[in-house]
Design an enzyme around this catalytic site. Sequence first.
Site, PDB file in Angstrom:
ATOM      1  N   ALA A  74      -2.705  -3.795  -2.781  1.00  0.00           N
ATOM      2  CA  ALA A  74      -4.061  -4.127  -2.643  1.00  0.00           C
ATOM      3  C   ALA A  74      -4.990  -3.215  -3.517  1.00  0.00           C
ATOM      4  O   ALA A  74      -4.761  -2.026  -3.221  1.00  0.00           O
ATOM      5  CB  ALA A  74      -4.352  -4.408  -1.221  1.00  0.00           C
ATOM      6  N   ARG A 128      -3.767 -14.903  -1.068  1.00  0.00           N
ATOM      7  CA  ARG A 128      -2.983 -14.703   0.012  1.00  0.00           C
ATOM      8  C   ARG A 128      -3.702 -15.084   1.238  1.00  0.00           C
ATOM      9  O   ARG A 128      -4.831 -14.261   1.330  1.00  0.00           O
ATOM     10  CB  ARG A 128      -2.253 -13.241   0.256  1.00  0.00           C
ATOM     11  CG  ARG A 128      -1.633 -12.954   1.462  1.00  0.00           C
ATOM     12  CD  ARG A 128      -0.910 -11.557   1.428  1.00  0.00           C
ATOM     13  NE  ARG A 128       0.354 -11.947   1.087  1.00  0.00           N
ATOM     14  CZ  ARG A 128       1.376 -11.079   1.134  1.00  0.00           C
ATOM     15  NH1 ARG A 128       1.323  -9.869   1.813  1.00  0.00           N
ATOM     16  NH2 ARG A 128       2.757 -11.138   0.726  1.00  0.00           N
ATOM     17  N   GLN A 183      -3.086  -7.269  -6.990  1.00  0.00           N
ATOM     18  CA  GLN A 183      -3.730  -8.146  -5.706  1.00  0.00           C
ATOM     19  C   GLN A 183      -5.066  -7.226  -5.590  1.00  0.00           C
ATOM     20  O   GLN A 183      -4.964  -6.087  -5.564  1.00  0.00           O
ATOM     21  CB  GLN A 183      -2.972  -7.701  -4.535  1.00  0.00           C
ATOM     22  CG  GLN A 183      -3.411  -8.601  -3.322  1.00  0.00           C
ATOM     23  CD  GLN A 183      -2.871  -8.478  -1.985  1.00  0.00           C
ATOM     24  OE1 GLN A 183      -2.746  -7.174  -1.520  1.00  0.00           O
ATOM     25  NE2 GLN A 183      -2.351  -9.316  -1.134  1.00  0.00           N
ATOM     26  N   CYS A 185       0.779  -1.344  -0.219  1.00  0.00           N
ATOM     27  CA  CYS A 185      -0.071   0.125  -0.126  1.00  0.00           C
ATOM     28  C   CYS A 185       0.924   1.338  -0.019  1.00  0.00           C
ATOM     29  O   CYS A 185       1.693   1.312   0.630  1.00  0.00           O
ATOM     30  CB  CYS A 185      -0.868  -0.141   1.304  1.00  0.00           C
ATOM     31  SG  CYS A 185      -1.967  -1.227   1.041  1.00  0.00           S
ATOM     32  N   TYR A 230      -8.726  -8.500   6.847  1.00  0.00           N
ATOM     33  CA  TYR A 230      -9.529  -7.894   5.915  1.00  0.00           C
ATOM     34  C   TYR A 230     -10.751  -8.975   5.564  1.00  0.00           C
ATOM     35  O   TYR A 230     -10.719  -9.634   6.259  1.00  0.00           O
ATOM     36  CB  TYR A 230      -9.128  -7.280   4.571  1.00  0.00           C
ATOM     37  CG  TYR A 230      -7.851  -6.496   5.044  1.00  0.00           C
ATOM     38  CD1 TYR A 230      -7.916  -5.178   5.758  1.00  0.00           C
ATOM     39  CD2 TYR A 230      -6.412  -6.721   4.733  1.00  0.00           C
ATOM     40  CE1 TYR A 230      -7.001  -4.279   5.834  1.00  0.00           C
ATOM     41  CE2 TYR A 230      -5.406  -5.728   4.976  1.00  0.00           C
ATOM     42  CZ  TYR A 230      -5.685  -4.583   5.817  1.00  0.00           C
ATOM     43  OH  TYR A 230      -4.753  -3.722   6.124  1.00  0.00           O
ATOM     44  N   ARG A 261       9.257  -5.407   2.278  1.00  0.00           N
ATOM     45  CA  ARG A 261      10.181  -4.041   2.790  1.00  0.00           C
ATOM     46  C   ARG A 261      11.473  -4.070   2.079  1.00  0.00           C
ATOM     47  O   ARG A 261      12.051  -3.078   1.947  1.00  0.00           O
ATOM     48  CB  ARG A 261      10.037  -4.049   4.191  1.00  0.00           C
ATOM     49  CG  ARG A 261       8.750  -3.618   4.811  1.00  0.00           C
ATOM     50  CD  ARG A 261       8.639  -3.972   6.169  1.00  0.00           C
ATOM     51  NE  ARG A 261       8.519  -5.363   6.628  1.00  0.00           N
ATOM     52  CZ  ARG A 261       8.647  -5.950   7.847  1.00  0.00           C
ATOM     53  NH1 ARG A 261       8.366  -5.072   8.719  1.00  0.00           N
ATOM     54  NH2 ARG A 261       8.429  -7.211   7.998  1.00  0.00           N
TER      55      ARG A 261
END
Length: 341
Positions: A34, A207, A76, A2, A159, A301
Site C-alpha cells: 500500500a 480491494r 496499490q 507493507c 482503512y 505470505r
Amino acid sequence: MCQYSSEDGFASDWHLVHLGSRAVGGAAVVFTEAAAVEARGRISPQDLGIYKDEHIEMLARIARFVKGQGAIPATQIAHAGRKASVRRPWEQPAGAIKPEDGGWIPVGPTTAPFAPNFAVPSALDEAEIGNIVQSFATATQRALQCGFEIVELHLAHGYLAHEFYSPLSNTRSGRYGGSLDGRLRFPLEIAEAVRNVWPERFPLFARISSTDWVEGGWDVTQSVELAKRLHERGVDLIDCSSGGNVADAQIPMAPLYQVPFAERIRREAKVPTGAVGLITTPEEGERILSRGQADLIVMAREFLRDPYFPMYAADALDVAIPWPKQYERARIARAAKRISA
Ligand SMILES: Cc1cc2nc3c(=O)[nH]c(=O)nc-3n(C[C@H](O)[C@H](O)[C@H](O)COP(=O)(O)O)c2cc1C
C-alpha cells in the site's frame, strides 16, 4: 505487503530487492505494498508513499526492473484513515504514536477511534473528503509516470474507504453517511476520479473487505452492490479480502476461507474477481481458477516464505514457465532430480 521500511514515504533498496525478487521468481504481477496518497494516510511513519513527485524516481526504477523480468509492475494506492499513525508491528507498545513522538492526528468519517489504543481521529468535512479523492487521482498520475501497469485501490481492511462504507464506522449524517448510497459515495468518487486519469489500456483493481465478520456490519450482500457500482465506474477486477474494521471480530481463518466471497461477487455482480487469503499450494490456486471461483489468485505470505513459488508451482503442475537465464542451470538439475525420483 507493507514493509514498514520507508523514510518519508520513499522506496529504498529494500523495496527494489524485495519486489524484484518476486519478479525474478516468476510472479505474473508484482504489486507494491500500500502506497499512501498523502502523508497522514500512512499506517506507520515508515510506510511507502506516492504523495510526492520525488517518490517517482525510485518507484520507477522498481517498476522497470519488475517489467524487465517479464512480470507486470503494479501498485496499490491507499489511505489508512483512522488506523494511521501507529507503530510498526515489531515495535512496542503497539498502537498510536502521539504527534509529539513523531505521529500525527489521523482522519476518519467520525471521531470514533478504531480501538482504545488508537488515536482519536479528526472527522473529515466535505471539502477535506474532496481533497483526499483528488489525492488518489494525483497519486494515480504518479503511478503512470512510474511505469506501473495496474493500479489497485485499497478500499479494504478498515482503512479510510472501508471506514466510510461500513455502517459500524460510518455513523455520519449528510451526503457521505447514512444510507448505503451515502456510505458508498466516497469509495465510488475515488474510483471515478482515478479512472478519469488512468488510461483505458491499463486495468484498475479495487480491494474490498467483503464482510466485517460482525452481525449488523458490512456484509457480502452489500459487497455485491459495491462491486457492481465500482465495475460501472470502470473498475476491472474486485480483489475480495475481508475484515480489518472491527478490532475484536471473530474471523474463522482457515485455508481458502475468503474464496466464497470472490465466487459470489463474481457470480452476482458479474465482475472478474481475485481470491486471496491462505492460498498456499499450486493445486489450491489451480482449483479455484478451474472451478471458476475467481479470475486471479492473489498470494501474500507464501511469497515471503518463498519468492520462487511460481517456479515450484509450474513444476508441480507440469507447465513450462521461463526461468531467468542466469538460473537455468539450476532448473536442469531440478528436472534431473525429478526424473531419477
Ligand atoms: C506483512 C504483511 C503486510 C501486508 N500489507 C498489505 C498491504 O499493503 N495491502 C493489502 O491490501 N494487504 C496487505 N496485507 C494482507 C495481504 O495482502 C493478504 O490479504 C493476507 O496476508 C492474506 O493472504 P495470505 O494468506 O496469502 O498471506 C499484508 C499482510 C502481511 C502479512
